[in-house]
Design a protein around this motif. Structure first.
Motif, mmCIF file in Angstrom:
data_model
loop_
_atom_site.group_PDB
_atom_site.id
_atom_site.type_symbol
_atom_site.label_atom_id
_atom_site.label_comp_id
_atom_site.label_asym_id
_atom_site.label_seq_id
_atom_site.Cartn_x
_atom_site.Cartn_y
_atom_site.Cartn_z
ATOM 1 N N UNK A 104 9.441 -3.799 22.069
ATOM 2 C CA UNK A 104 8.952 -2.699 21.136
ATOM 3 C C UNK A 104 8.205 -3.363 19.891
ATOM 4 N N UNK A 105 8.312 -4.463 19.608
ATOM 5 C CA UNK A 105 7.575 -4.995 18.610
ATOM 6 C C UNK A 105 6.093 -5.671 19.050
ATOM 7 N N UNK A 106 5.317 -5.197 18.217
ATOM 8 C CA UNK A 106 3.997 -5.673 18.396
ATOM 9 C C UNK A 106 3.536 -6.917 18.065
ATOM 10 N N UNK A 107 3.917 -7.098 16.897
ATOM 11 C CA UNK A 107 3.454 -8.486 16.347
ATOM 12 C C UNK A 107 4.540 -8.951 15.226
ATOM 13 N N UNK A 108 4.496 -9.819 14.844
ATOM 14 C CA UNK A 108 5.343 -10.514 13.795
ATOM 15 C C UNK A 108 4.831 -11.288 12.905
ATOM 16 N N UNK A 109 4.996 -11.406 11.575
ATOM 17 C CA UNK A 109 4.253 -12.082 10.499
ATOM 18 C C UNK A 109 5.128 -12.475 9.653
ATOM 19 N N UNK A 110 4.964 -13.840 9.244
ATOM 20 C CA UNK A 110 6.034 -14.230 8.338
ATOM 21 C C UNK A 110 5.179 -14.741 6.946
ATOM 22 N N UNK A 111 5.679 -14.207 6.047
ATOM 23 C CA UNK A 111 4.893 -14.605 4.545
ATOM 24 C C UNK A 111 6.065 -14.959 3.690
ATOM 25 N N UNK A 112 6.134 -16.076 3.339
ATOM 26 C CA UNK A 112 7.079 -16.678 2.482
ATOM 27 C C UNK A 112 8.399 -16.267 3.206
ATOM 28 N N UNK A 113 9.278 -15.606 2.015
ATOM 29 C CA UNK A 113 10.526 -14.942 2.583
ATOM 30 C C UNK A 113 10.338 -13.565 3.305
ATOM 31 N N UNK A 114 9.365 -13.093 3.649
ATOM 32 C CA UNK A 114 9.301 -11.826 4.118
ATOM 33 C C UNK A 114 8.717 -12.020 5.514
ATOM 34 N N UNK A 115 9.485 -11.238 6.529
ATOM 35 C CA UNK A 115 9.190 -11.222 7.755
ATOM 36 C C UNK A 115 8.787 -9.634 7.967
ATOM 37 N N UNK A 116 7.455 -9.391 8.500
ATOM 38 C CA UNK A 116 6.983 -8.413 8.705
ATOM 39 C C UNK A 116 6.636 -7.959 10.333
ATOM 40 N N UNK A 117 7.394 -7.080 10.656
ATOM 41 C CA UNK A 117 7.603 -6.953 12.291
ATOM 42 C C UNK A 117 6.800 -5.380 12.335
ATOM 43 N N UNK A 161 11.156 3.349 15.505
ATOM 44 C CA UNK A 161 11.918 3.286 13.890
ATOM 45 C C UNK A 161 13.324 3.194 13.872
ATOM 46 N N UNK A 162 13.787 4.385 14.251
ATOM 47 C CA UNK A 162 15.252 4.620 13.997
ATOM 48 C C UNK A 162 15.993 3.456 14.749
ATOM 49 N N UNK A 163 15.473 3.098 16.006
ATOM 50 C CA UNK A 163 16.171 1.989 16.854
ATOM 51 C C UNK A 163 16.091 0.475 16.100
ATOM 52 N N UNK A 164 14.806 0.437 15.585
ATOM 53 C CA UNK A 164 14.588 -0.940 14.779
ATOM 54 C C UNK A 164 15.472 -1.119 13.764
ATOM 55 N N UNK A 165 15.446 -0.243 12.858
ATOM 56 C CA UNK A 165 16.189 0.102 11.747
ATOM 57 C C UNK A 165 17.828 -0.035 12.269
ATOM 58 N N UNK A 184 10.370 -6.253 7.106
ATOM 59 C CA UNK A 184 9.995 -5.308 7.026
ATOM 60 C C UNK A 184 9.417 -4.789 8.264
ATOM 61 N N UNK A 185 10.098 -3.689 8.464
ATOM 62 C CA UNK A 185 9.855 -2.751 9.942
ATOM 63 C C UNK A 185 8.443 -2.036 9.441
ATOM 64 N N UNK A 186 7.268 -2.214 10.195
ATOM 65 C CA UNK A 186 6.287 -1.451 9.843
ATOM 66 C C UNK A 186 5.906 -0.711 11.244
#
Lengths: 539, 455, 318, 293
Positions: A7-20, A28-32, A75-77
């Protein structure tokens, strides 16, 4: 992330942040839920931005803070767009599982026109009922100078408590004291509070929209004025976000000065709050004495920063003020005198049964409520939650200071955990915690000064920003965690989006729960002991 | 020729029936007086128990009556409870008289009896006024629930003025008649130190607490009854549409109101009526015969007794009022001030409505809380949520509060029930003509006095 | 005849004096409070400046109010000023004493309170109702405490006539028997009642600016200009009367028993002023030292006052 | 500087008190506290308006020098848009200035920031500086017309001033400073000035913030609820002009867009002294010409 894999298209790491980035907004509800249940993380912000020009959709970021030892934000995007002409974009609501999301979702609906499907509370939040419909100020196609016409005759639908003899007490927005505006609607049976609803956003002055028209350095001045008494914490969060985007390293001396000022801010505000509590219980002697101390601290602020409210301390890449030996001596002397007087006054307040009686068991916020609503700062700690951004996500010079002496040794930790379980979350607990923090802050300032590096106060590097770069900046103000999300514009000298989430924004819903076991005349004490900012909430 | 009870409104209770009641109740008291003094035997300390019993019953009845009146939201029932209170005060005075008589303190005994009888006379005046006022309200608004009333002072100015006279009188405030009889009762209580029995003295001082508490709560009760019914915003359409009561009703109230004022300023009129009716030996204490002579407590005491002179008080208040008006006019001379009308301060929010003013239940809630052991109130809050038990999303809240109580079930339900049944029967005598009613009152009063003289 | 006239003149003079100096007493109490808070504080004459300003200001009245709202300040001021006539102040008697006793004084205070409570309800605001309902609770409980205190005082000193009891008190002091146990307990009760009646801490916070915690001020929130001035003035008169009564009942030292000589009269006046000043400073000081109590703990305090008077009664009888 | 004085004056005091706290005996502490209360050394400063200076570092009033700006982007620099320049002349609006000090850093030959608070004024135009000179358009005809009325107002309110404070969207900074007026150091009460709960009791409407749209109605209603004579004092840059928040969809850009303002108190936030000065100026207890420094 096994279960969420496809369900996650891509993942990006920026210092201590993970953006999926989610493949579809319906996840959204499931991921959260996954993040909360499996990774023990806590929703700490919900950021929306109008990226239609760049990526063709509105982007929503559900920011989670991993609770525990790791310093990670996830961060769930998700993206959403208007499906048809004249139809508002929508996302599935997460309020059923995350009650704290209700304010965010209502805010996003008002400011962006994005509907949260399944949120039962569809009342306007930021834009009051007299704003005409179809105005979404944070959309990029809305001009900041627009004067929106005023509708008349609409009323905000408060919950109407049924039953004979119930009456409503409307209080505010103009209060009797010298405080900020907000409306409280009590439904009471005599002195017993049956229900309380708050109506805020009276001081909404378009800060986030205004920031988008400003240069980076100007927005720094704006960030200091999000909430005048939290200027250091808010500007710190803003600067740190930009420094994170640019990967700038800030000189150590600057980091230490930032911390010194942040702690000074905590001291004078806690003194003010304690004085306010003393006023509200009708003990004017205590408040008079504490206010003298607060004034001392504010005069000290004026000496070291040129502003009584510590405006102008932070700069992007460092600080704007330096502390010479004379000023450092003054800080040490003044804080010492304040501490001595403070301890004396507090020991007197503790012996006043009439004061203690009014605070004990007043405005109880249980641990469960604090957790469900994701409360932060003193309020959360008084309810027994062990949260402190300075320790959980160390920033500035805090890694080098013993922020939390409770976690030093296993014995201390054990003792502290037991202590946490005993906390009731009442006004007295918050009072005591603030007292403790004042003393702690003075200790930390001493530590920082004794260990002050000889260094520049401003980085010599040029700020290397990339277009549309973004990052989270955070700090712990005296009210609790403040999280700013900054996305720079294309020209790298302006802001594309500046999302501010102060501690007050998350703590405000707590007050509706806190008063339920209280009587009307105790409300001011509950309110003051929570120490919430209206301006920081309303923006 | 006004018809008081149009046939279209058969359910509306008559105010006149209530007025009759105010007088009729006194007949029962009269019976008690006669029984007490005729059959209780010769005066001896042994018969003090009967007096003490009356004191206990009187003060308990007064206190409980007023406590229930304080929280009642039905205006007629509140007045009925207040009658129970006042009967309690009358019985208390009677009891004191018996106690004094048992110790052969004749002047005190007649003084206490005088207090008691004055109170019943005064009660007849102000309670009929209040019942008539309540009747007018019910007649015009078709509701006796105070939760539905409000704002009537602007719709029914004369009724409100007269009702206020009654409310002030029943609260025992000077210079009206209620104050005179409460003053007499208080003096009788204070004189109890002359009873040569410590146990009795202490018991009576406990009765004094009950009496003073009664007086305090009675004031609060009538602030509530008057304030809620006549002041602030109408709480329902019925109250909103109300108009001034018919002239005949006003006339009836005016007669009773006039009595409250006359008996207030010239208590000696009432005293002479009573003393002649009961053959009280007036020579033993100062009996005012001229308007400016003061009314004093008996002179058995070794020191100067207390005294009041209501006409003098009236004159003094009048002159002070003149002085105040003169002073304010002098102080504000040369400055022209304007009186501007603007909406009530709403903290800037606007849209104040009738939900945002205090309700009778809320108003009496602090008293209810203080005496909660006597009321045994229960409040249930029913909250409905959107997501099952997720308490953060409230769909609706409803509150139900009751104040059922043993006292009410066992004692007052039958009592008030009987009273109301009695009034209903009396109502059958109505012809619908105001002069007939006035005639009834006069006949009843005269009968009472003549009976008293004869027996 | 001329003696009666002199007496009346003196009576009127001392009444006017208490009415005129009542705001000053308020000013002194505020000054003491300010000083204990390490502040300079407003001038002691500030209450007069406030009253004069209010008299010259316009009025804004609520569109919901009825004639009760407009009548209440007048009734309040007239009732309290009339009550001032009965109170012996510099001399142990008031020439108007025959027209009424301490119970009349209480009745007049009750009248003032009745109207101000109605005025609170009249404007149809929630705050007025809030204030009225709290006042209803407090006044209902103050009544028995006060009555019982009077009970003790009149038992001990004989009668309820203010002149005679104050004279008796003064006489007892001269003979050196002021310390009667029953009077001591009455003193405690009267002090509590005095705080409650004049709306001071721990009952009400006269300096509060929070609508939700107010008692007295919540009822007068809607008043402005002249009406407000009258209410504030009558409030200060009431407080002055209670202080004067307290002083004359319980500490009658220095009071002249008659108007025989100029010097005794002067001593009487001076000692009275000194005592009232001391007492008002004490009240202000106590206010500095305690917080306002929880609303539903106030009945406990009043119950304590009732109990104290009851003990006084027992001491008298036993 | 002041801090040092305070420190010096309290050093002795504090050392004596530490012993008492450390002594451990609670009864002893109690009596010490008691004696501390009794010893009511007044902390209030004598003349807060003139006899009291801020720290050297304090960013207060701005002096404008006659120099030709060498920077083109001077007007773009200011976050509050207080500076306007046509290349030769500089126009500085102190009503907008948030005292950030950026202009002095950029052009120290034109701007000099002093440590004295900026003086409150009665006319908005007086806050505008044009290359060092006061704007000559300052006098407005309506000022003359209302003069008699204003004199009467200040005569009535001279000795007693009741304030109703309304936050019309401020950042809470001005509220912090207004609250400070009540503390023992400034003790506004001694001037006969006090804060009241109800606008019915008030003479002065003390407004902060840029008059946010959501507060506009409430602000008007508060003003309407006040009896005449009444004075409106705008406190802080936001109240004077909108300040950094300017005139946007959410604000109205200054209190004078909503209500007739009598006194403008510049500053971000204004110091307690400045606010007090403004209040005293409103009732003519300070002459407008007596600008300190």
């Amino acid at each position: 992330m096994g279960r969420m894999g496809e369900k996650v298209k891509s993942c990006l790491v920026n210092s201590n942040e993970v953006h999926m980035l989610l493949a579809d907004k319906s996840n959204i509800p499931e991921a959260c839920s996954y993040l909360q249940d499996e990774l023990a993380s806590k929703l700490c912000s919900l950021i929306s931005s109008d990226e239609r020009q760049t990526s063709g959709a509105f982007v929503l970021r559900y920011v989670f803070e991993v609770h525990g030892k790791e310093d990670v934000f996830i961060a769930v995007t998700a993206r959403t767009k208007e499906s048809a002409e004249n139809q508002l974009p929508s996302v599935p609501s997460i309020v059923k599982k995350f009650p704290l999301a209700v304010f965010y979702e209502r805010e996003i609906r008002d400011m962006f026109g994005i509907i949260a499907d399944g949120n039962p509370d569809a009342r306007p939040l930021v834009l009051h009922e007299h704003w005409s419909a179809g105005v979404y100020p944070l959309r990029k196609d809305f001009d900041i100078k627009t004067k929106v016409s005023r509708d008349t005759g609409k009323e905000y639908p408060f919950i109407k408590v049924e039953g004979e003899g119930i009456c409503e007490i409307p209080v505010g927005p103009v209060h009797a004291g010298i405080i900020e505006p907000g409306h409280f609607r009590f439904s009471v049976l005599g002195e017993n509070i049956i229900n309380l609803e708050t109506r805020l956003f009276y001081t909404h002055k378009g800060v986030e929209k205004l920031a988008e028209t400003m240069k980076l350095d100007q927005a720094l001045l704006l960030s200091e004025r999000i909430s005048g008494d939290e200027s250091v914490a808010n500007s710190l969060a803003y600067c740190q976000a930009l420094e994170k985007i640019a990967h700038t390293s800030v000189p150590k001396r600057a980091l230490q000065i930032r911390c010194i000022c942040a702690e000074m801010e905590r001291i004078y505000n806690h003194l003010g709050t304690l004085a306010g509590i003393s006023t509200d219980v009708g003990f004017s002697y205590g408040s008079a004495r504490l206010n003298i101390l607060k004034e001392r601290m504010m005069q000290l602020n004026s000496v070291i920063s040129g502003s009584r409210l510590l405006f102008g301390v932070n700069r992007i890449g460092g600080v704007g003020i330096d502390l010479d030996a004379e000023k450092l001596a003054m800080i040490i002397n003044t804080t010492q005198i304040v501490q001595e007087d403070f301890e004396k006054i507090i020991s007197m307040l503790r012996t006043k049964s009439s004061v203690v009686d009014r605070l004990r068991n007043t405005g109880i916020i249980s641990k469960k409520v604090a957790y469900d609503l994701g409360l932060v700062g003193v309020v959360a700690r008084a309810a027994g939650l062990d949260v402190d951004t300075r320790r959980d996500h160390p920033y500035a010079a805090y890694p080098t200071v013993s922020v939390d002496t409770h976690h030093d040794t296993p014995q201390n930790l054990m003792e502290y955990k037991v202590n946490l379980e005993k906390r009731k979350g009442d006004a007295l607990g918050r009072f005591e915690l603030r007292v403790e923090e004042v003393i702690d802050s003075i200790r930390m300032i001493d530590e920082l000064i004794s260990d002050l590096y000889d260094d520049n106060i401003l980085t010599t590097d040029t700020l290397r920003l990339e277009p549309y770069g973004y990052a989270l900046g955070y700090a712990e103000s005296h009210r609790g965690q403040t999280i700013h999300w900054v996305m720079v514009g294309q020209d790298c000298d302006s802001l594309f989006r500046y999302k501010i989430r102060t501690a007050s924004f998350v703590n405000w819903p707590g007050i509706e729960q806190a008063v339920l076991s209280d009587i009307v005349p105790d409300f001011p004490i509950v309110n003051k002991s929570l120490d919430l900012s209206y301006s920081g909430n309303d923006l | 020729m006004h018809l008081w009870l149009p046939k279209a409104h058969p359910a509306a209770p008559s105010n006149m029936s209530a007025l009759m009641s105010a007088v009729m109740i006194k007949i029962a008291i009269y019976g008690l007086v006669r029984t007490t003094f005729d059959f209780a035997g010769p005066s001896s300390p042994d018969s003090a128990w009967w007096g003490l019993l009356l004191i206990a019953a009187g003060s308990a009845s007064a206190l409980i009556g007023v406590l229930y009146a304080a929280i009642e939201k039905d205006i007629k029932r509140a007045l009925a409870f207040s009658s129970i209170e006042n009967i309690g005060i009358i019985i208390l005075g009677l009891g004191l008289s018996v106690v004094f008589l048992s110790y052969n303190l004749k002047s005190l005994a007649s003084f206490a009896l005088l207090a008691s009888m004055m109170h019943s006379l005064n009660h007849a005046a102000f309670k009929s006024l209040l019942f008539m006022g309540a009747g007018s309200i019910i007649f015009r608004t078709h509701t006796k629930n105070m939760e539905q009333l409000g704002g009537l002072a602007k719709k029914m100015p004369l009724t409100s003025l007269l009702f206020l006279v009654g409310a002030l009188a029943i609260s025992g405030l000077p210079p009206l008649n209620g104050f005179v009889s409460e003053w007499l009762t208080m003096q009788a209580l204070l004189s109890s130190y002359q009873v040569p029995n410590t146990l009795l003295q202490i018991s009576i001082s406990f009765a004094s607490i009950a009496f003073a508490l009664t007086a305090g709560i009675a004031l609060a009760t009538f602030v509530k009854i008057f304030g809620i019914s006549f002041l602030s915003r109408p709480r329902s359409v019925h109250a909103e549409r109300a108009t001034e009561a018919p002239k005949s009703m006003i006339a009836g109230m005016a007669v009773a109101g006039g009595m409250c004022i006359i008996f207030g300023f010239t208590p000696f009129l009432g005293i002479s009526v009573i003393s002649s009716a009961f053959g009280v030996d007036g020579s033993q204490f100062i009996m005012p015969t001229s308007p400016f002579q003061s009314l004093s407590a008996p002179q058995d005491a070794p020191v100067t007794p207390a005294s009041i002179s209501m006409p003098a008080l009236g004159v003094m208040m009048g002159s002070v009022a003149a002085a105040v008006i003169g002073f304010i006019a002098f102080a504000t001379r040369g400055t022209k001030t304007v009186r501007r009308v603007y909406s009530t301060w709403d903290c800037g929010f606007g849209n104040l409505n009738e939900r945002m003013e205090y309700t009778p239940t809320s108003l009496s809630q602090p008293i209810r809380t203080v005496f909660k052991s006597l009321y045994r109130t229960s409040t249930s809050i029913d909250k409905q949520y959107f997501f099952g038990s997720n308490a953060y999303f409230k769909k609706s809240i409803s509150v139900n509060s009751t104040s059922k109580d043993v006292f009410e079930d066992l004692l007052y339900q039958p009592l008030t029930g009987a009273a109301i049944a009695f009034f209903d029967r009396v109502r059958k005598m109505q012809t619908g003509k105001v002069n007939a009613y006035l005639l009834y009152i006069m006949i009843a009063l005269l009968l009472l006095l003549v009976l008293a003289r004869l027996i | 005849m001329s003696e009666t006239l002199t007496l009346v003149a003196i009576g009127i003079f001392q009444t006017i004096a208490i009415i005129a100096f009542a705001p000053l007493l308020m000013g002194i109490m505020r000054k003491v409070k300010a000083r204990t808070q390490k502040r300079l504080g407003a001038s002691v004459l500030q209450p007069y400046y406030d009253l004069l300003k209010l008299l010259k200001k316009d009025e804004v009245v609520s569109d919901q109010s009825s004639w009760i709202f407009r009548a209440a300040p007048w009734v309040m001021l007239v009732a309290t000023a009339t009550a001032a006539l009965f109170v012996p102040i510099f001399l142990p008697f008031s020439p108007f004493g025959t027209a009424g006793d301490i119970l009349v004084m209480l009745g007049l205070f009750g009248l003032a309170r009745f109207f101000i409570m109605l005025a609170g309800l009249d404007v149809a605001s929630a705050f007025g109702g809030l204030g009225t309902s709290r006042e209803m609770m407090i006044s209902a409980l103050v009544e028995p405490a006060l009555f019982l205190t009077i009970f003790v005082v009149s038992l001990t000193l004989g009668g309820t006539n203010l002149s005679s009891i104050v004279a008796a008190s003064a006489g007892q002091f001269v003979s050196g028997v002021l310390i009667v146990p029953s009077m001591l307990f009455a003193l405690i009760a009267f002090f509590v009642v005095m705080l409650a009646e004049s709306g001071r801490i721990p009952f009400d916070n006269p300096a509060t600016h929070l609508e939700l915690t107010m008692v007295h001020e919540a009822m007068v929130l809607e008043y402005s200009g002249k009406s407000l001035a009258m209410i504030q003035w009558s409030q200060s008169i009431k407080q002055a009367i209670l202080l004067a009564l307290f002083v004359n009942l319980f500490i009658p030292a220095g009071m002249a028993s008659s108007i025989v000589g100029i010097d005794t009269a002067a001593t009487s006046v001076v000692s009275f002023i000194a005592k009232v000043l001391l007492l008002s400073m004490l009240v202000a000081f106590i206010e500095t030292r305690t917080a306002k109590w929880r609303l539903f703990r106030l009945p406990d305090l009043l119950a304590m006052a009732i109990a104290s008077s009851m003990i006084g009664v027992l001491f008298f009888y036993l | 500087m002041i801090c040092e004085e305070i420190i010096m004056s309290h050093k002795k005091d504090a050392s004596g008190l530490r012993n008492s706290v450390d002594s451990g005996d609670s009864k002893h502490v109690q009596t010490k506290i008691m004696s501390d209360i009794m010893r009511d050394d007044v902390e209030t400063i004598k003349d807060p308006v003139n006899g009291y200076t801020n720290s050297q570092e304090f960013r207060g009033s701005i002096t404008l020098f006659d120099a030709i700006p060498h920077q083109d982007s001077l007007d773009k620099l200011c976050a509050a848009k207080a500076i306007e320049t046509d290349g030769r002349n500089v126009r500085l609006d102190l009503g907008k200035c948030i005292m950030c000090g950026r202009c002095q850093q950029a052009a120290p030959d034109i701007f000099l920031i002093g440590s004295i608070f900026e003086t409150p004024v009665k006319v908005r135009q007086d806050l505008i500086r044009l290359s060092g000179k006061l704007d000559s358009q300052g006098q407005k005809p309506y000022e003359q017309m209302g003069k008699e009325l204003k004199e009467k107002t200040s005569k009535i309110l001279r000795r007693s001033l009741a304030i109703r404070e309304v936050d019309a969207g401020s950042c809470n900074g001005c509220e912090v400073e207004i609250t400070a007026l009540n503390n023992a150091i400034y003790d506004i009460e001694r001037f006969g000035v006090h804060f009241v709960a109800s606008p019915r009791h008030a003479d002065v409407l003390l407004v902060t913030g840029p008059a946010s749209r959501n507060m506009e109605i409430a602000l008007r209603r508060t003003f309407e609820a006040m009896p005449d004579p009444r004075i409106v004092v705008a406190v802080g840059a936001c109240a004077c002009s909108g300040g950094i928040f300017g005139d946007t969809y959410a604000t109205t850009g200054g209190i004078d867009k909503v209500l007739p303002v009598d006194i403008y108190v510049p500053g971000c936030p204004p110091t307690p002294q400045a606010i007090l000065y403004g209040l005293l100026l409103a009732v003519d207890r300070i002459e407008a010409s007596k600008i300190n420094g």
